[in-house]
Write a protein that holds these residues in place. Structure first.
Motif, PDB file in Angstrom:
ATOM      1  N   PHE A 252     -18.034 -68.672 -94.982  1.00 51.32           N
ATOM      2  CA  PHE A 252     -18.703 -68.428 -96.353  1.00 51.32           C
ATOM      3  C   PHE A 252     -17.888 -68.628 -97.661  1.00 51.32           C
ATOM      4  CE2 PHE A 252     -21.171 -66.346 -92.880  1.00 51.32           C
ATOM      5  CZ  PHE A 252     -22.201 -67.012 -93.092  1.00 51.32           C
ATOM      6  N   ALA A 253     -18.380 -69.250 -98.551  1.00 49.94           N
ATOM      7  CA  ALA A 253     -17.384 -69.467 -99.705  1.00 49.94           C
ATOM      8  C   ALA A 253     -17.183 -68.483-100.752  1.00 49.94           C
ATOM      9  CB  ALA A 253     -18.370 -70.525-100.878  1.00 49.94           C
ATOM     10  N   LEU A 254     -18.019 -67.209-100.536  1.00 49.28           N
ATOM     11  CA  LEU A 254     -18.053 -66.126-101.400  1.00 49.28           C
ATOM     12  C   LEU A 254     -17.457 -64.996-100.378  1.00 49.28           C
ATOM     13  CD1 LEU A 254     -21.278 -66.055-103.629  1.00 49.28           C
ATOM     14  CD2 LEU A 254     -19.213 -67.568-103.818  1.00 49.28           C
ATOM     15  N   GLU A 255     -16.478 -64.561-100.785  1.00 48.06           N
ATOM     16  CA  GLU A 255     -16.041 -63.384 -99.986  1.00 48.06           C
ATOM     17  C   GLU A 255     -15.119 -63.648 -98.795  1.00 48.06           C
ATOM     18  OE1 GLU A 255     -15.336 -59.903 -97.690  1.00 48.06           O
ATOM     19  OE2 GLU A 255     -16.953 -61.506 -97.112  1.00 48.06           O
ATOM     20  N   ARG A 256     -15.879 -64.289 -97.867  1.00 47.34           N
ATOM     21  CA  ARG A 256     -15.209 -64.508 -96.475  1.00 47.34           C
ATOM     22  C   ARG A 256     -14.131 -65.383 -96.800  1.00 47.34           C
ATOM     23  NH1 ARG A 256     -17.586 -63.213 -92.424  1.00 47.34           N
ATOM     24  NH2 ARG A 256     -18.201 -61.348 -93.994  1.00 47.34           N
ATOM     25  N   ALA A 257     -14.061 -66.536 -97.360  1.00 45.94           N
ATOM     26  CA  ALA A 257     -13.097 -67.515 -97.513  1.00 45.94           C
ATOM     27  C   ALA A 257     -11.871 -66.777 -98.300  1.00 45.94           C
ATOM     28  CB  ALA A 257     -13.506 -68.579 -98.631  1.00 45.94           C
ATOM     29  N   GLN A 258     -12.079 -65.961 -99.439  1.00 48.28           N
ATOM     30  CA  GLN A 258     -11.110 -65.184-100.034  1.00 48.28           C
ATOM     31  C   GLN A 258     -10.396 -64.144 -98.982  1.00 48.28           C
ATOM     32  OE1 GLN A 258     -14.300 -65.647-101.427  1.00 48.28           O
ATOM     33  NE2 GLN A 258     -13.494 -67.489-102.394  1.00 48.28           N
ATOM     34  N   GLU A 259     -11.140 -63.635 -98.475  1.00 48.38           N
ATOM     35  CA  GLU A 259     -10.796 -62.545 -97.407  1.00 48.38           C
ATOM     36  C   GLU A 259      -9.952 -63.275 -96.210  1.00 48.38           C
ATOM     37  OE1 GLU A 259     -12.387 -58.678 -95.011  1.00 48.38           O
ATOM     38  OE2 GLU A 259     -13.777 -60.259 -95.064  1.00 48.38           O
ATOM     39  N   ILE A 260     -10.304 -64.237 -95.609  1.00 50.71           N
ATOM     40  CA  ILE A 260      -9.583 -64.773 -94.897  1.00 50.71           C
ATOM     41  C   ILE A 260      -8.172 -65.419 -95.223  1.00 50.71           C
ATOM     42  CG2 ILE A 260      -9.283 -66.980 -93.192  1.00 50.71           C
ATOM     43  CD1 ILE A 260     -11.146 -64.555 -92.210  1.00 50.71           C
ATOM     44  N   LEU A 261      -8.246 -66.047 -96.753  1.00 48.66           N
ATOM     45  CA  LEU A 261      -6.918 -66.472 -97.214  1.00 48.66           C
ATOM     46  C   LEU A 261      -5.887 -65.097 -97.432  1.00 48.66           C
ATOM     47  CD1 LEU A 261      -8.233 -68.774-100.086  1.00 48.66           C
ATOM     48  CD2 LEU A 261      -6.754 -69.231 -97.762  1.00 48.66           C
ATOM     49  N   PHE A 262      -6.591 -64.004 -97.787  1.00 44.94           N
ATOM     50  CA  PHE A 262      -5.944 -62.679 -97.798  1.00 44.94           C
ATOM     51  C   PHE A 262      -5.242 -62.329 -96.642  1.00 44.94           C
ATOM     52  CE2 PHE A 262      -5.254 -58.106 -97.759  1.00 44.94           C
ATOM     53  CZ  PHE A 262      -5.137 -57.642 -99.168  1.00 44.94           C
ATOM     54  N   TYR A 263      -5.929 -62.568 -95.575  1.00 43.93           N
ATOM     55  CA  TYR A 263      -5.206 -62.003 -94.245  1.00 43.93           C
ATOM     56  C   TYR A 263      -4.326 -63.126 -93.771  1.00 43.93           C
ATOM     57  CZ  TYR A 263      -8.850 -58.542 -93.968  1.00 43.93           C
ATOM     58  OH  TYR A 263      -9.641 -57.364 -93.919  1.00 43.93           O
ATOM     59  N   LEU A 264      -4.581 -64.441 -94.117  1.00 45.13           N
ATOM     60  CA  LEU A 264      -3.392 -65.601 -93.720  1.00 45.13           C
ATOM     61  C   LEU A 264      -2.288 -65.303 -94.580  1.00 45.13           C
ATOM     62  CD1 LEU A 264      -5.878 -68.758 -93.673  1.00 45.13           C
ATOM     63  CD2 LEU A 264      -4.638 -67.315 -91.690  1.00 45.13           C
ATOM     64  N   ARG A 265      -2.289 -64.903 -95.996  1.00 49.45           N
ATOM     65  CA  ARG A 265      -1.014 -64.475 -96.685  1.00 49.45           C
ATOM     66  C   ARG A 265      -0.489 -63.473 -96.194  1.00 49.45           C
ATOM     67  NH1 ARG A 265      -0.026 -60.771 -99.900  1.00 49.45           N
ATOM     68  NH2 ARG A 265       1.336 -61.104-101.917  1.00 49.45           N
ATOM     69  N   ALA A 266      -1.089 -62.370 -95.811  1.00 51.38           N
ATOM     70  CA  ALA A 266      -0.250 -61.383 -95.203  1.00 51.38           C
ATOM     71  C   ALA A 266       0.371 -61.670 -93.714  1.00 51.38           C
ATOM     72  CB  ALA A 266      -1.525 -60.050 -94.913  1.00 51.38           C
ATOM     73  N   GLY A 344     -17.129 -74.801 -95.568  1.00 49.59           N
ATOM     74  CA  GLY A 344     -18.353 -74.367 -95.495  1.00 49.59           C
ATOM     75  C   GLY A 344     -19.462 -75.388 -94.981  1.00 49.59           C
ATOM     76  N   SER A 345     -20.588 -74.826 -94.277  1.00 46.35           N
ATOM     77  CA  SER A 345     -21.093 -73.205 -94.547  1.00 46.35           C
ATOM     78  C   SER A 345     -20.789 -72.552 -93.483  1.00 46.35           C
ATOM     79  CB  SER A 345     -22.500 -73.409 -94.752  1.00 46.35           C
ATOM     80  OG  SER A 345     -23.079 -73.874 -93.421  1.00 46.35           O
ATOM     81  N   GLY A 346     -20.931 -71.228 -93.420  1.00 47.92           N
ATOM     82  CA  GLY A 346     -20.574 -70.250 -92.543  1.00 47.92           C
ATOM     83  C   GLY A 346     -21.343 -70.303 -91.335  1.00 47.92           C
ATOM     84  N   GLY A 351     -22.875 -78.855 -95.379  1.00 47.68           N
ATOM     85  CA  GLY A 351     -21.519 -78.979 -96.029  1.00 47.68           C
ATOM     86  C   GLY A 351     -20.419 -79.577 -94.872  1.00 47.68           C
ATOM     87  N   ARG A 352     -19.213 -79.554 -95.450  1.00 51.24           N
ATOM     88  CA  ARG A 352     -18.148 -80.206 -94.853  1.00 51.24           C
ATOM     89  C   ARG A 352     -17.790 -79.881 -93.520  1.00 51.24           C
ATOM     90  NH1 ARG A 352     -14.292 -81.218-100.102  1.00 51.24           N
ATOM     91  NH2 ARG A 352     -15.745 -82.414-101.368  1.00 51.24           N
ATOM     92  N   VAL A 353     -18.075 -78.742 -93.005  1.00 47.68           N
ATOM     93  CA  VAL A 353     -17.592 -78.186 -91.726  1.00 47.68           C
ATOM     94  C   VAL A 353     -18.373 -78.952 -90.688  1.00 47.68           C
ATOM     95  CG1 VAL A 353     -19.397 -76.259 -91.483  1.00 47.68           C
ATOM     96  CG2 VAL A 353     -17.022 -75.802 -90.465  1.00 47.68           C
TER      97      VAL A 353
END
Length: 467
Positions: A252-266, A344-346, A351-353
């Motif tokens: 999902f483009a909103l929140e989930r994408a950003q959250e997964i990026l957050f964890y991948l960075r960590a 996306g989409s989740g 979408g492209r997925v």
């Protein structure tokens, strides 16, 4: 005063409720129905109310199933005011324009298909609304809500937006209406977030109210703990790379994408993931949403705000690539191993997925990792439920990739969090929405045990109640 339900009634999408009181008609959300084809009969059908008679829309958040029919509302004659938070206003613009673009593409594809088949075309398929309709809808966004700051919507009507902790800018709405000697207070939950998560603050509990309208998406279960879910994500990536495949994450483009990026960075920072892991965010909407996230640190929890204030970007990592153009997305098909592709989409409904699934589902060394809710009837749910083959772009694709379902990343409150949220309201009357009917039934039982003084209703589509 009246309360009517025109979406998410014994279902998980299309949120739309109508409040009538103090000579005004107020919609809470106007979302798109999702699951199966985007241009479903439910979306095309009449709203069940006169769009020209609606005075206000109070938008809880910018997910498509809450804001996705706003352009259609304006197209059908709405000329009132849409009120929401600053972050939701920005995100809703991106979401609605993306939805319109996909619908236009789908209508063109259907038209070309009819022409190739030399069928009696009659009237060619039309999009539910166009990008121009979505842009026109933006003219009706008026005042900006701030959390915990009451807004006098109209004489006798006050709305207070409370942080729902679901996605950036998301809110529950406390609405009070006075008409003569009558006064009613009600809370619309919107989607309630999962507490103790990074990036966003925890949901704000509702005040005591006469009526509660609340979501029940995960009302029958408890979420997995977050830390094991993060570890499972890291394991899925590393195991797939050892097999020589790619990892596809419908996102999902909103929140989930950003959250997964957050964890991948960590994961990269801690050494749990290899430093050179190549991550492709193949979603123009998610890319835009990530930029919007960066512009609204006022929505973040203390930990994430501290990262920003110290000059660190919690959504960036060394091997991250933003994929904007469709040609760039197509080029990813040439990568056969070592890539993490978020697209996306989740629920894999568009979408492209779907292209990435077509090129990877049949490969035994690749993996598909589902990190969000998948409604009945969606491609994601069919794969999760064990389909041996699925149809993509007219082709049968065998499912040979390893399938992971990691539920701990949910942006929705689970059963116990929903029950705890409701306790604060002390409401004598509760309406359950935004959940599959079987889930609602189970949650209703739990809610009645916890709060025997509340009368629980599970409204049907189009049903109206006197308050």
């Amino acid at each position: 005063m009246k309360l009517s339900f025109y979406g998410a009634a014994r279902g998980v999408t299309g949120s739309c409720s109508l409040v009538e009181g103090a000579d005004k008609r107020i919609l809470i959300d106007c979302g798109l129905y999702q699951g199966g084809r985007e241009l479903s009969e439910e979306n095309v059908a009449p709203f069940g109310f006169d769009a020209t008679a609606i005075d206000f829309v109070l938008l809880t958040h910018a997910h498509l199933d809450h804001c996705g029919r706003l352009p259609l509302l304006a197209k059908r004659g709405f000329q009132g005011e849409i009120i929401t938070t600053a972050a939701s206003r920005e995100l809703a613009k991106v979401v609605m324009l993306d939805s319109a673009h996909l619908q236009e593409e789908d209508a063109r594809w259907q038209s070309r298909k009819l022409m190739r088949q030399n069928k009696d075309k009659g009237e060619l398929p039309q999009p539910l609304y166009t990008q121009l309709d979505a842009l026109n809808c933006l003219d009706y966004f008026g005042r900006t809500a701030q959390y915990k700051q009451p807004i006098v919507v109209a004489p006798g009507i006050t709305a207070t937006f409370l942080d729902a902790g679901h996605i950036l800018g998301s809110a529950s709405i406390h609405l009070t209406i006075e008409a003569g000697s009558e006064k009613r207070s009600m809370v619309f939950s919107g989607d309630i977030g999962n507490a103790n998560r990074p990036i966003l603050r925890d949901p704000t509990p509702p005040p005591a109210s006469d009526v509660v309208v609340m979501e029940t998406t995960y009302g029958d279960r408890l979420h997995k703990l977050l830390e094991p879910s993060i570890e499972e994500l890291y394991q899925a990536i590393e195991e797939t790379f050892r097999r020589g495949g790619n990892v596809i994450i419908p996102t999902f483009a909103l929140e989930r994408a950003q959250e997964i990026l957050f964890y991948l960075r960590a994961g990269v920072k801690s050494g749990r993931l290899r430093h050179n892991v190549q991550v492709f965010l193949d979603s123009p909407m998610a890319i835009s949403a990530t930029e919007i996230f960066r512009r609204h640190p006022e929505c973040f929890d203390a930990e994430t705000r501290t990262l920003f204030d110290s000059g660190q970007d919690p959504f960036s990592l060394p091997g991250l690539h933003f994929i904007h153009e469709s040609s760039e997305s197509m080029a990813l098909n040439a990568i056969t191993s070592g890539a993490v592709i978020l697209a996306g989409s989740g629920m894999a409904t568009g979408g492209r997925v779907r292209h990435h699934l077509k090129h990877n589902l049949w490969r035994e060394n690749s993996s598909v990792v589902f990190v969000g809710f998948a409604a009945q009837g969606t491609l994601a749910r069919r794969i999760i439920d064990g389909a041996k083959a699925v149809t993509l772009f007219g082709e049968e694709i065998l499912v040979r990739a390893k399938i992971y379902t990691i539920n701990g990343f949910s942006a929705h409150a689970d059963r116990d969090e929903l029950l705890a949220w409701h306790r604060h309201s002390r409401a004598p009357r509760t309406f359950l929405v935004h959940g599959e009917e079987e889930v609602m039934q189970k949650f209703s039982t739990q809610l009645s045990l916890q709060s025997p003084d509340t009368h629980v209703e599970m409204p049907e589509l189009g049903q109206t109640f006197n308050l």
